[in-house]
Design an enzyme around this catalytic site. Sequence first.
Site, PDB file in Angstrom:
ATOM      1  N   GLY A 295       0.822  -1.199   0.000  1.00  0.00           N
ATOM      2  CA  GLY A 295       0.000   0.000   0.000  1.00  0.00           C
ATOM      3  C   GLY A 295       0.862   1.258   0.000  1.00  0.00           C
ATOM      4  O   GLY A 295       1.951   1.298  -0.590  1.00  0.00           O
ATOM      5  N   SER A 296       0.407   2.268   0.714  1.00  0.00           N
ATOM      6  CA  SER A 296       1.030   3.591   0.612  1.00  0.00           C
ATOM      7  C   SER A 296       2.439   3.668   1.180  1.00  0.00           C
ATOM      8  O   SER A 296       3.161   4.626   0.887  1.00  0.00           O
ATOM      9  CB  SER A 296       0.144   4.632   1.308  1.00  0.00           C
ATOM     10  OG  SER A 296      -1.077   4.793   0.618  1.00  0.00           O
TER      11      SER A 296
END
Length: 633
Positions: A295-296
């Site tokens: 993810g981020s």
Amino acid sequence: MRKSNSITKTQKRLLIILISIAFLFCLLFVRLFYLQLIKGGFLSGKAADQWYRDIPLSAPRGDILDRDGRQLAGNVTAYNVYARPNAVTERDRAVDVVCEALGISEAAASEKLSQSKSEVTLARLVSPETAEKIDSADLSGIYCVAAYKRSYPEGNLLSKVIGFTNSDGDGQNGIEGYYNEYLSGLDGYVYADADIAGREIEDGVTRYVPAVKGCDLTLTVDTEIQAYAESAVLSAQAEWQAKSCSAIVMDVNTGGIAALASYPSYDLNDVPRNDIELLNLLSKNQMITDVYEPGSTFKIITTAAAIESGAADKHSGYYCNGGMVVDGQRIKCWRTIGHGSQTLADGVKNSCNCVFMTLALTMGAERFYDTIHDFGFGVKTGVDFYGESSGILMNEDNVKNVDLARIGFGQAIAVTPLQLITAVSAAVNGGTLYEPYFVEKAVSADGMTVYSHKPVVKGHPVSEETSARLRELLIGVVESGGGTKAQVAGIKIGGKTGTAQKYENGAVASGKYVSSFIGFAPADDPKYAVLFIVDEPSGYTYYGSLTAAPYAGRIFSGIADSEGWERAYEEEKEYIEMPEVIGMNASEAVAVLEKAGLNVELVGEGKVISTTPAPFEKVAKGDVVLVRAEDSS
């Protein structure tokens, strides 16, 4: 003439006899050569088995120590019980004593004491009290010999790293297994003369060969930092009731692993050996063996690659309207109402997916992949541990723009947590990628260092200038972006949050997320990186900014206290009441909350139905708040 023929025949007979005798002597010589030189060792051993009896002396296993010499694994004295059936003179009494002391049936004891073997094992690793009961009975042919049982003074601390041994004292997994060759000692023996029946000769010669202890291992782990990590993991688990919670702490300037904690765990002194499925679950080190979509948190790598390649600088501008269309597919930003116009610093601070899709597409597959490979993704890190995964990286030749865009914000790529923290450490330490490791050195029983690990440089994925610029951007995330809950009073921290959806059977698993935060401190001259992961937090508060960041901050605070970091003066936080935004449209609510100085995690696009914290509760300016709107899913 006849006489001459007669002499010739006699000479032939003598010659044949002489040749036959010579041949027999040759055969005898070859046989003696074979028995003496080729089979000599084997036959000597067989003779020794008949004329000597030996009592094995178990070697103590080497200790496992933390980097300051604190014992994590050691030994306690126990006893192995043996019998020489031929030497047992009071069989009935021996059976009674063995049954009572060892808790075995009369039939089992009788069967063992009736075997034709020269020696049988009655029990392994019994307590000193049990051994005393047997010794005090003064039974001929029954022996209790000192051995060693593995002991773990810290119980379940570092259990998924240290590993455990089997009943024979051999390492099975973790450090115990990987370094078994160093930890295992050399067993000794007591040899005694015996008769043909295996009975020890009263006036025979006894020979003693002492056991040699295994090497002591010193780890890179710091027990105090490990304790902070364990505490944070347990607290996060209690709060979020997650499938699992984990943390890694790494020395960014060496690759040494200072702590690794994971829940669920188990007590190394009470290994659930009778439940193999449970044992495999509890002992598996998912931070090294398992992969997940980062993810981020992967946006750190994308940012570093973009700066290094020249695809982005401080003057670059971007626009987010809530998503982008790539290869005919609309890919949403996590804030579906959009972020509007942004700089690179804004994009990093807001974790805007559109910015990172743009960066990845601007670099193109070749340039982006070069940096991804340089950071060590797609291959094993080389850590000294069993079962490491290499992650999952799509073949560059098969990557489409839509795939590249998703990789830019941490989808369509799977990494191990160890790979991620190793790469991020390189991104912020000035650009040097180190091989991660657990063991600093091995020292033999006589004090000699037989193994020593020096930091191994694997490459330089980015320049010092890129690393310095990246640190500035990530400091902004913690000071005024989604990572504010990782803040520690007086200590400057940089980092990035992550929230990734999970997949099951090739499809998105509804309501299942991996929430994380990765950070480093002190931010201006990094020493440690911390990765904290909450796997499947319960409820709607699943963002890494809310579930993981606070616990990473707790670990950093503990490290600062433990190492005596100087805390700079910091003004006290200003607290306000949480504005009432329930019932507003999502975009309107976000505008109100941001104007009040709060960072907003938004779920949905319609009318706001709830907030965390609730309206009118006290909240610090700059803190992260959660807003849930109607059409969230």
